[in-house]
Structures are given as C-alpha cells and as structure tokens.
Scaffold this active site. Structure first.
Site, short mmCIF file in Angstrom:
data_model
loop_
_atom_site.label_atom_id
_atom_site.label_comp_id
_atom_site.label_asym_id
_atom_site.label_seq_id
_atom_site.Cartn_x
_atom_site.Cartn_y
_atom_site.Cartn_z
N ASP A 498 0.81 -1.22 0.00
CA ASP A 498 0.00 0.00 0.00
C ASP A 498 0.84 1.27 0.00
OD1 ASP A 498 -2.75 -0.71 0.14
OD2 ASP A 498 -2.42 -1.46 2.17
C1 BGC Z 1 0.08 1.02 6.30
C2 BGC Z 1 -0.20 -0.21 5.49
C3 BGC Z 1 -1.65 -0.36 5.35
C4 BGC Z 1 -2.29 0.91 4.83
C5 BGC Z 1 -3.78 0.77 4.80
C6 BGC Z 1 -0.58 2.19 5.68
O1 BGC Z 1 -0.35 3.31 6.47
O2 BGC Z 1 1.46 1.19 6.39
O3 BGC Z 1 0.38 -1.32 6.09
O4 BGC Z 1 -1.92 -1.37 4.44
O5 BGC Z 1 -1.95 2.00 5.61
O6 BGC Z 1 -4.44 1.90 4.39
C1 NOJ Z 2 -1.80 -4.05 5.32
C2 NOJ Z 2 -2.95 -4.07 4.38
O1 NOJ Z 2 -4.10 -4.50 5.05
C3 NOJ Z 2 -2.65 -4.98 3.21
O2 NOJ Z 2 -3.72 -4.94 2.31
C4 NOJ Z 2 -1.37 -4.59 2.56
O3 NOJ Z 2 -1.11 -5.50 1.52
C5 NOJ Z 2 -0.23 -4.55 3.55
N1 NOJ Z 2 -0.58 -3.70 4.64
C6 NOJ Z 2 1.07 -4.07 2.92
O4 NOJ Z 2 1.05 -2.73 2.62
#
Ligand code: BGC
Ligand code: NOJ
Length: 826
Positions: A498
C-alpha cells in the site's frame, strides 16, 4: 557496489514468557496480568463479536465495528485498556476485578485462559475466588459473562459485586466526534435486572441493546456520571466505593449499564451470576409501536435462553463442539509440538478471525478506519476456505459485487451494507487478481463449479449483474490491458504494498497520501503484479480449460508468457527481481538505487509463480533474499532502508527505517519466501523461514516480541529499527492465511487441486514423518507421510487404502468415505 550488510545482534536476550500453551484444553494460559501489551481474544464467529483482553478490556459490536458498536472503547488511551466487560468486587473496602484491571489491586492469584471463542479470567483476593467466563454463544447475538464467586475461607463473607459496561451510541465514528449531538440523544429503560440501551431507536433505527443479569439486583445505574462520578472513572467508580448504585436513569450524556448485588457467601459456598449483553433488531413494522417504547419480546426470549447455569453450560458445550468439528477437518501430528499446535489449532483459529474481521477491529485497527479490504478478504479466504466453504462462497460473491465493470475494484467495503467505500475508492492494481486467487482456491477446495455461474452485480448494481466467471475475466483483462512501457503491469495507486505510491507526485503534488486519480496515465509499473499475473493468470487459464474455453485459455497463456518474459528481462536486476519502475521509468529495488535495492515481494511471488525456475534466476533471487534480507526474527521487506522521504516512492519512505513497509519484517510476505523455497525443493530453508515468525516458536522471546505468542502480528521491527524484534498489529493480518497455506500446502504438501487432493511435501530433512487428517469434499483422508531417507522433497510411493497409485494425486473419494493414505518420501 552494494556494501556488505552487517549482522545485527539480538537486542535483548532474556528468555521470558508470560504464560503457556495448554494443548489439551486448547487454550493459551496467561499467568500475569502485566503482559507486555494487552493480549486479546475474539469472541463470536457469526454476527456478534467481542474483543476481550487478558485483563477484561475490550468491546462488542454487531456485524460492523463501525456502524453497530455496542460498547465504547478508547484507543491509544492512558492508562491503556480501561474500557471493557467489567466486574468489580468491593470486599469490605478492598476493590478488585477478577481480571486485575481497571482497579489494578494486586491479586493473590490470577490467570487468563484464552480459548476457542471464550475467555476465562480468574482472580483471587483474600480468600474470595472469582471467575469471569466470557463467550458469545452459537446462533445468538449476545455475549454471556458468567461470574462465579467462591468463598474459600471458613467465615461467611459479605460482598458488593458490580457489573459495568459503557454503551457506544452505535456509530463509533460519530460517537467519538459528534458530542454536541450525542450528549443529548442517549436513552435507556430499566425493567427489573434488564437495562435497555435504546438511543436512536425513536428515529429511524430498529435496534437496541440489552444488558441483563439473571437475578434480582440490589441497585443499578445507567448514568456514567452517577456510577463513576463526573470526575471519577473506571479505576474506582464512586458507586463501587460507596457499595451501592443510585438507580440512575441516563438522559443523554453517557448511558452505561451497571448491576449491583449485595450478597453473602457462606464458608465454602459458590454462587454464580449470569450477565448478558445482547443486540436486538426488530422488524421495521414494529419500529414506532409507541414513542420511546421498544418491543422487548426478543430480548426477553434471549434472556430466557441463558437464565440458568445449565443453559450456559449447554451453550458452552455447543461452542466447544462447533470448534471441535471445524478443526477436525485439518489435524496434524508430527511429534513437533509447536508445529502441531500452530497447524491444528492457533493458525486456523486466527484464519477464522481474519476472515470475520478483515482489517476492521483489533487493538490496532479502530473498527472505524477500515471495513473489509478487497485484497485482504480475498487472501484471508485462502486460509479459511477449508473450514466453512459455504461462508467462503458467500464472501466471494460479496467481494465480487464491489468490482467495477472495467475489472478494477473498490479497495474496501463496509460489512453491514456490503457497499464499496467511495472515500477510499479504487486504483490498487493488484486488487482484481486477488479475486481470481480466492475463487480458484474455492474451486480447488470444493469442486463447486456452479459458483462461476452465479450472477454478481458490478458496483452493487444488480441491474448490471454478470456471472462470476465474467468478473474473473474482467480481472484478468484489467491487468492485461494496463501494461506499461516495459510490458509490466501498471501499479496504479499501489499494489500489495500500500505504501509504494509511485505515481503520487504526478497527480497531487505534495499530497502523497491521498491519491484519488485514475490508475492509467502514470506509467509506474509493478513487478509484483507481474508475478501475480503469471501465477493467478495461469490459474484463470486452467478454469478456462475446465470450461472448454480453449481459445480464451490459449490467448490468456500468450498474454501471460509475454508478461513472464518481461519479468525475466526488464524485471530482472542481475541477482534478484526488481520491484517496480517509478513514474520516470527508473527502477525501484535495483542495485542502481542508493537505498531500497532489493525488496522481498517480487522474489516471493515470482518464484511461487515459477518464473525463472528453468533459468536459474529463481535460485539466484532466493539466495539474494537470504544474503540481504534475512534476520533472526524474519525476513525484512527491503534493504537498505530508506533514510529520507522520497516523493517518487510515497508512504513507504515516510516510515523511520525498520518499521512497517520501510524494511520492517512484514510477516505477511515471509511465507511467500517459504513457499518459494519449496518450489525449488528447499525444505530445510522453507521451514527455517517458517519458524522465524511462527508464534509458538518465538514464545520464549515474548518480552522482546511483546504481542500475543499465539497469533501472528502484521509486522516485527526490522534490524534497522532501535526496537528490532518488537511486533505490532497482532491478529488482523494476511499472515494468518498465508502461513496456513504455506505450512499446510507447500511444506506439509497437502494440496487441493481442481482434480482432487495431491500430496507433495517439501519438509525439513530432519522431520521423520507425520500424519494429517484432512476433510476434503466431504470425505476424510488420513494421510501418513514417512521420510525414511531424510529427504526434503520427492515422493517415492503412495498407497490409497492399501493399493499403490501412480503419481501424487489421490483419487477422489465419495462424501462420507474415510480414506487411508500412505506416502513414502525418497
Ligand atoms: C500502512 C499499510 C496499510 C495501509 C492501509 C498504511 O499506512 O502502512 O500497512 O496497508 O496503511 O491503508
Ligand atoms: C496491510 C494491508 O491490510 C494490506 O492490504 C497490505 O497488503 C499490507 N498492509 C502491505 O502494505
């Protein structure tokens, strides 16, 4: 030139546990309330859910942690974990709780048993033992809290006992912000020992909550000001100190529920009180029966179902039977105690929780930020589908209905409405392919091809429904028609990671966190999506084969081959797969970069997809992972960590080095490396990677790890972080599903395929053998694997019910049959 990566020492080396596994009772037993962080459990598996910590903190909701929140919880509070399912005991002025919090009176004895859908908090003080047993019964929308008190002394004892919950005014987001309104909407009604919370019922709502006790109360409170005191609080509520409530009725402000019992226990006497917190929904026609008056019939019926100990015992037994039955479908005996308990129990338990919660409600996910994630729920399903295939089927259809006609998808949706979340929108270009991944997994598990014919809406518009197969086709086509300059898939806003926001600057200068523009246009490309396209594209082509869509299968394979070639060339960096190309066409995850030279994700997914297996590139990629990304606590996401913020990369570089996606150990993609190692036949290494993040194997470093030793966390601080080894974000992570897929299918090798069950293990050479009981398409397979030659991979012979078979694919048994399988490796 890449500098040598130093090996970092483990920060602290103190072996420290805060409890132990009780395998016979299928519980984790915590023996001090002072765990490094609250260690929680989930109650409920259908509609009503509660989070409960080892000190009785937590909250409850019905279906949707944002829109139907029953009780209030203050996150990031100090002191921590103050709101919960509370019982107070005032014993001659000594005030204590069976779970220690919030009074924090030192207990003479304390244990917390977290089991399958229940938690038991046991406290003892001055000869009074109190057990608080919490669970959500099967088939009912309520939490039962049974308190059992025992006088272990020789003298009679008189106690004042209180229950306490603080109601949330339903929409948890609004509840935590819209005070000008909410201080005036609260309404309650008290009928004997039942406290009804009916805020908003008079408006357009049709639901209310009831907090009851099964015995007549001495007094009660429903106003927080009255119970706690305006300047008091849950630590020592005024009513508890006074030894009685004031029968307050809340008008606005903060409605709560508190029951008070003044009781005497004879020497040796045991007494129980059953409390319940229920959610009631009345049909629409009953809504306005009379202003402010609710129809209580359903609540009364619910209370009558849990009025006696015998009824509660029966409900507990039904819950235990349910879990026994669910887990009996996948059981392992390997002689490796930690492995057995993770595979047979805790990993599957966590898969159920992630399936139910997606990323909505944990002690790190507030329940209001995110509902169900598209990619998250698709992946959660991979680890859950064998448990209750019918629920997986329903979920696939719900998820697919949030897809757009062009194949892209809402990134998140609300569980209550099942509608896509337009604040978050779409544009994560990996999302479409996860729908293929989970549907193919469902088909391999069930053989239920009818799912592909189910009509499914686009963007929840039923007038535009098409068969599920058409949704998958559009998923495939979306990637295929969104390739960039190197022939690799466009990344859009981000892919699995993300935080890799490669197009961020071009659309909203200076606002890297909120990209809402279209995913096409900006040219950044993802090698990760390329790997997914090869892996899940091939699975899609197999579905086409099965449906005799010969031409479509062939043209799909041509498209996949082209992306595979692009991955092996433009996606290759010399010793590993590159991660991406940014919007300027510069490589990300390359030796050409000053930081972020190698990423974990493409190595895992590409090798799992079989890319570079023949050319030696797969071997090289995994060797690079071991050399550059491995640590004692798991494999970090990238190296070297980004030390400065970079506009062309986005959120990933916003984290300090070693945290989250910036070189943290992101547990979710550790199993990809383990799976990939098995693809190359490296059973020893696959298992070594598996063990590093596996909760039961790291129980001894609970003090460093800090989160629960019975479930996976999303991330562990990487070696660049000052807190190397410290975990965060336990419970709601794709790690649960992926580690179960890894250990069950890739390592232990029990693989569902479209044509039946295949057995093809890749194990550590030291594992002499194991037996698996696997329910599959209604039959039960007892599979005994022996490893007499201490190999890591390779099946020498297979017999089914005593008769040898050729190959490793077991003939399909009929539902109800029991099959004996013997597999010799060599
Ligand atoms: C986090 C990710 C997460 C995302 C969801 C980010 O701030 O680092 O792990 O998947 O937010 O919106
Ligand atoms: C958490 C999110 O829920 C998931 O969808 C994503 O793939 C990982 N973070 C890595 O960014």
């Amino acid at each position: 030139m890449i500098s040598a990566f130093p090996v970092y020492p483990i920060r602290r080396n103190k072996a420290m546990r805060f409890g132990h596994f009780d395998d016979a009772r299928r519980e984790y037993v915590i023996d001090t309330p002072r765990t490094p962080l609250p260690w929680i459990n989930y109650l409920g598996s259908e509609d009503f859910f509660s989070l409960v910590s080892n000190t009785g903190g937590g909250y409850s909701f019905y279906r949707d942690a944002r829109l139907r929140r029953l009780t209030r919880y203050r996150y990031n509070n100090s002191p921590l974990d103050m709101d919960g399912h509370r019982i107070y005991i005032n014993d001659g002025g000594t005030i204590w709780n069976p779970g220690w919090q919030p009074a924090k009176t030192e207990l003479d004895r304390y244990t917390c048993r977290h089991g399958l859908g229940y938690t038991i908090l046991q406290g003892e003080k001055n000869g009074i033992a109190a057990a608080q047993e919490l669970f959500v019964p099967r088939g009912d929308a309520c939490e039962i809290d049974r308190l059992t008190l025992e006088n272990k002394t020789a003298a009679p004892r008189t106690l004042d006992v209180f229950s306490y919950v603080e109601f949330c005014l339903w929409d948890a987001m609004d509840d935590s912000s819209n005070f000008q309104r909410n201080f005036s909407t609260g309404e309650v009604e008290v009928v004997e020992s039942a406290i009804y919370h009916k805020t908003e019922y008079r408006e357009r709502r049709d639901h209310y909550a009831v907090f009851w006790a099964n015995a007549p109360v001495t007094s009660f409170d429903t106003s927080r000001d009255a119970f706690c005191g305006v300047y008091g609080g849950p630590v020592a509520p005024e009513a508890v100190k006074a030894g009685h409530c004031s029968n307050s009725i809340a008008h606005g402000w903060a409605p709560v529920g508190a029951h008070h019992f003044h009781l005497t226990l004879a020497p040796g006497e045991k007494k129980s009180i059953i409390f319940g917190l229920g959610y009631i929904e009345n049909p629409v026609r009953e809504k306005f029966s009379a202003p402010g008056i609710i129809n209580k019939a359903r609540a009364e019926a619910m209370m009558a179902r849990y009025a006696t100990d015998a009824q509660v015992d029966a409900a507990r037994r039904a819950l235990a039977d349910y879990w026994q039955e669910l887990l009996s479908g996948w059981q392992l005996t390997s002689g490796e105690e930690k492995l057995d308990r993770m595979v047979s129990l805790w990993n599957q338990y966590q898969c159920m929780v992630t399936f139910n919660m997606s990323r909505s409600a944990s002690y790190y996910e507030s329940g209001i930020g995110r509902g169900m994630g598209f990619r998250d729920s698709c992946q959660d399903l991979l680890g859950f589908v064998h448990m209750i295939p019918s629920r997986a089927r329903e979920r696939i259809l719900d998820i697919a209905a949030t897809q757009f006609e062009d194949g892209s998808a809402y990134h998140q949706y609300q569980p209550l409405t099942k509608k896509g979340n337009s604040d978050v929108g779409s544009g994560f270009n990996d999302d479409p392919l996860w729908l293929i991944a989970c549907t193919a997994a469902y088909l391999r598990e069930t053989g239920d091809w009818s799912i592909l014919d189910e009509p499914v809406a686009f963007d929840n518009d039923v007038t535009r429904a098409q068969p599920l197969m058409e949704h998958l086709r559009r998923s495939f086509r979306y990637t295929h028609t969104h390739l960039g300059p190197h022939g690799l898939p466009l990344i859009g806003r981000a892919d699995w990671n993300d935080c890799l926001n490669l197009n961020c600057f071009s659309e909203h200068p200076g606002e890297s966190f909120q990209i809402t523009g279209p995913s096409e246009g900006p040219v950044a490309e993802s090698v990760f999506i390329a790997g997914m396209f090869v892996k899940y594209g091939r699975e899609y082509a197999e579905l086409c084969d099965h449906l005799h869509l010969t031409e479509e299968a062939a043209s799909a394979r041509t498209a996949i081959d082209a992306v595979e070639q692009a991955t092996l060339t433009a996606g290759w960096d010399g010793a590993w797969f590159r991660r991406a190309y940014d919007a300027f066409g510069a490589p990300v995850g390359s030796r050409e970069c000053d930081e972020g030279q190698i990423f974990i994700e493409p190595q895992g997914i590409c090798v799992m997809a079989g890319i570079g297996r023949e050319t030696g590139q797969a071997e090289a990629a995994l060797k690079s992972v071991e050399e550059r990304l491995d640590t004692p606590y798991g494999v970090v996401l990238l190296q070297p960590a980004y030390t400065t913020y970079r506009l062309n990369l986005g959120e990933i570089s916003s984290y300090p080095p070693g945290y989250k996606e910036n070189a943290g150990i992101f547990c979710h993609n550790n199993p990809w490396i383990s799976c990939a190692e098995t693809v190359l036949g490296h059973g020893d290494r696959a298992f070594a990677v598996y063990k590093k993040t596996c909760p039961a194997y790291i129980e001894d470093i609970s003090e460093i790890h800090r989160t629960e030793p019975y479930v996976y966390s999303q991330m562990v601080a990487g070696r660049d972080a000052p807190t190397f080894g410290e975990a965060k974000n336990s419970w709601l992570t794709g790690t649960a599903a992926w580690t179960f897929v890894n250990v069950s299918q890739y390592i232990l090798g029990i693989q569902p395929t479209l044509d039946g069950l295949r057995v093809d293990p890749c194990i550590p050479h030291t594992l002499a053998g194991y037996t698996v009981t696997r329910r599959y398409r209604g039959a039960v397979y007892h599979i005994r694997v022996e490893n007499p030659h201490a190999v890591q991979k390779g099946v020498q012979s297979v017999t089914v019910n005593g008769a040898p078979i050729a190959g490793t694919l077991l003939p399909l048994a009929k539902a109800g049959e029991s099959v004996e399988v013997s597999v010799i490796l060599g």
